[in-house]
Write an enzyme that holds these catalytic residues in place. Structure first.
Site, short mmCIF file in Angstrom:
data_model
loop_
_atom_site.label_atom_id
_atom_site.label_comp_id
_atom_site.label_asym_id
_atom_site.label_seq_id
_atom_site.Cartn_x
_atom_site.Cartn_y
_atom_site.Cartn_z
N TYR A 82 -1.01 8.17 -2.98
CA TYR A 82 -1.12 7.69 -4.35
C TYR A 82 -2.34 8.34 -5.04
O TYR A 82 -2.35 8.53 -6.24
CB TYR A 82 -1.33 6.17 -4.38
CG TYR A 82 -0.09 5.32 -4.24
CD1 TYR A 82 1.15 5.86 -3.94
CD2 TYR A 82 -0.17 3.93 -4.42
CE1 TYR A 82 2.28 5.05 -3.81
CE2 TYR A 82 0.94 3.12 -4.30
CZ TYR A 82 2.17 3.67 -3.99
OH TYR A 82 3.27 2.86 -3.87
N GLY A 83 -3.33 8.65 -4.22
CA GLY A 83 -4.63 9.08 -4.75
C GLY A 83 -4.62 10.34 -5.59
O GLY A 83 -5.54 10.58 -6.36
N CYS A 143 -11.02 2.98 0.19
CA CYS A 143 -9.59 3.26 0.35
C CYS A 143 -9.21 2.54 1.63
O CYS A 143 -9.92 2.65 2.64
CB CYS A 143 -9.34 4.76 0.46
SG CYS A 143 -7.67 5.17 1.00
N THR A 144 -8.09 1.81 1.59
CA THR A 144 -7.76 0.97 2.75
C THR A 144 -7.40 1.78 4.00
O THR A 144 -7.29 1.23 5.08
CB THR A 144 -6.63 -0.01 2.41
OG1 THR A 144 -5.53 0.73 1.85
CG2 THR A 144 -7.10 -1.05 1.42
N HIS A 145 -7.22 3.09 3.83
CA HIS A 145 -7.01 3.94 5.01
C HIS A 145 -8.31 4.21 5.77
O HIS A 145 -8.28 4.56 6.95
CB HIS A 145 -6.41 5.29 4.61
CG HIS A 145 -4.94 5.25 4.32
ND1 HIS A 145 -4.42 4.71 3.17
CD2 HIS A 145 -3.88 5.69 5.04
CE1 HIS A 145 -3.10 4.82 3.18
NE2 HIS A 145 -2.75 5.42 4.31
N ASP A 180 0.87 -1.18 0.00
CA ASP A 180 0.00 0.00 0.00
C ASP A 180 0.91 1.23 0.00
O ASP A 180 2.13 1.12 0.17
CB ASP A 180 -0.91 0.01 1.24
CG ASP A 180 -1.89 1.20 1.23
OD1 ASP A 180 -2.44 1.51 0.17
OD2 ASP A 180 -2.07 1.83 2.29
N SER A 181 0.29 2.41 -0.12
CA SER A 181 1.07 3.64 -0.07
C SER A 181 1.49 3.98 1.36
O SER A 181 2.37 4.80 1.56
CB SER A 181 0.23 4.79 -0.63
OG SER A 181 -0.97 4.88 0.11
N CYS A 232 -4.50 -1.88 -1.76
CA CYS A 232 -4.66 -0.47 -2.10
C CYS A 232 -5.67 -0.38 -3.24
O CYS A 232 -5.44 -0.95 -4.32
CB CYS A 232 -3.30 0.09 -2.54
SG CYS A 232 -3.38 1.77 -3.19
N ASN A 233 -6.76 0.31 -2.98
CA ASN A 233 -7.79 0.47 -4.01
C ASN A 233 -7.25 1.23 -5.22
O ASN A 233 -7.52 0.90 -6.36
CB ASN A 233 -8.99 1.23 -3.45
CG ASN A 233 -9.76 0.43 -2.42
OD1 ASN A 233 -10.71 -0.25 -2.75
ND2 ASN A 233 -9.33 0.49 -1.17
N THR A 234 -6.49 2.28 -4.92
CA THR A 234 -6.00 3.16 -5.99
C THR A 234 -5.12 2.38 -6.97
O THR A 234 -5.27 2.49 -8.19
CB THR A 234 -5.21 4.33 -5.36
OG1 THR A 234 -6.03 4.93 -4.36
CG2 THR A 234 -4.83 5.36 -6.39
N1 DGL Z 1 -4.84 3.29 0.77
C1 DGL Z 1 -4.85 3.45 -0.64
C2 DGL Z 1 -6.16 3.09 -1.28
O1 DGL Z 1 -6.76 2.12 -0.86
C3 DGL Z 1 -4.18 4.69 -1.21
C4 DGL Z 1 -4.32 5.96 -0.47
C5 DGL Z 1 -3.40 7.05 -1.03
O2 DGL Z 1 -2.19 6.88 -0.95
O3 DGL Z 1 -3.92 8.03 -1.59
O4 DGL Z 1 -6.59 3.71 -2.22
#
Ligand code: DGL
Length: 258
Positions: free
Chosen positions: A42-43, A187-189, A10-11, A73-75
């Site tokens: 990453y987004g 988003c996994t966050h 992930d990021s 990571c979804n992105t």
């Molecule tokens: N946690 C990541 C996701 O699921 C990326 C978040 C990011 O770095 O913008 O999209």
């Protein structure tokens, strides 16, 4: 015998929401977790930047006895997975997030119901969730909400700031105004924020981590010892602090560069 690992990327700390579910149902496997905190978020990056960061991580995994990779990571799943899959075909088995969980996200919803996606800008722009959901049921309405700023709240532990709460409220207002039945934590966050979300909006929240872990379980067979190695690409101490909600990391987080 050399230990085999599952690579999880992930990021930042977001992917730990996935790792914790994987570890719950597969505590006998070994894991290498990479949080690319140097390049977070990453987004707001372009698909080719995200592809380039994650390609480096996958090459590192390849050299370190990883055969299965979970894109936590979804992105990355939205904008880089298709290319990564072609590039690493025959070398790594890659489990993407969105493509694996879209059917679970809409379970129990009826035609014309609305589901709200909270996600990064890159995920929203990719329309990947809509595409995957509409392959299964084109009648479900998907409202996609760009939640730029939520990742920083998690990484920098700004949960209590007025500004953070205001930003969250403004996004949940959109959900409310559209009468959505459910929210996808896209988003996994965001699972780190779900307790705050619930206080503001009492609705059903879908956390993709649980569905993803269940899907992967049947496909990974090696026997490990439950070892987990944690890496981040900048500030490993900060990473460790921000990780706390999902993983109380006992050992040091190692700094890694590609
Ligand atoms: N946690 C990541 C996701 O699921 C990326 C978040 C990011 O770095 O913008 O999209």
């Amino acid at each position: 015998m050399i230990n085999e690992y599952i690579g999880v990327l992930d990021s930042g700390v977001g992917g730990l929401s996935i790792l914790s579910e994987l570890y719950k149902i597969m505590p006998d496997k070994n894991y290498i977790y990479v949080g690319d905190t140097k390049n977070i978020p990453y987004g707001t990056k372009t698909p080719s930047e995200i592809y380039s960061y994650t390609k480096d991580i996958l090459n590192y995994f390849l050299k370190n006895n990883v055969k299965n990779v979970v894109i936590a990571c979804n992105t990355t799943s939205a904008v880089a997975y298709d290319k990564l899959k072609i590039e690493f075909e025959n070398k790594l088995k890659i489990f993407p997030l969105i493509q694996s969980v879209a059917s679970n996200a809409i379970e129990g919803l009826k035609n014309d119901d609305t589901i709200a996606l909270l996600a990064t800008r890159a995920t929203v722009n990719s329309k990947k969730y809509e595409q995957e959901i509409h392959k299964i049921n084109p009648k479900i309405k998907v409202i996609s909400i760009d939640c730029t700023g939520f990742v920083e709240i998690v990484e920098n532990r700004l949960y209590k700031e007025d500004k953070s709460i205001e930003l969250i409220k403004s996004k949940l207002d959109i959900v409310k105004n559209n009468n959505a039945k459910r929210i996808i934590l896209g988003c996994t966050h965001y699972p780190y924020l779900v307790d705050i979300f619930r206080k503001i909006l009492d609705i059903e929240y879908f956390n993709p981590a649980i569905s993803l872990a269940k899907k992967i379980k049947n496909e990974i067979n090696f026997k490990g010892s439950g070892e987990i190695k944690f890496y981040s690409t900048i500030n490993p101490e900060e990473f460790k602090k921000s990780a706390k909600m999902f993983f109380d990391i006992k050992d040091d987080v190692q700094l890694i560069n590609f």
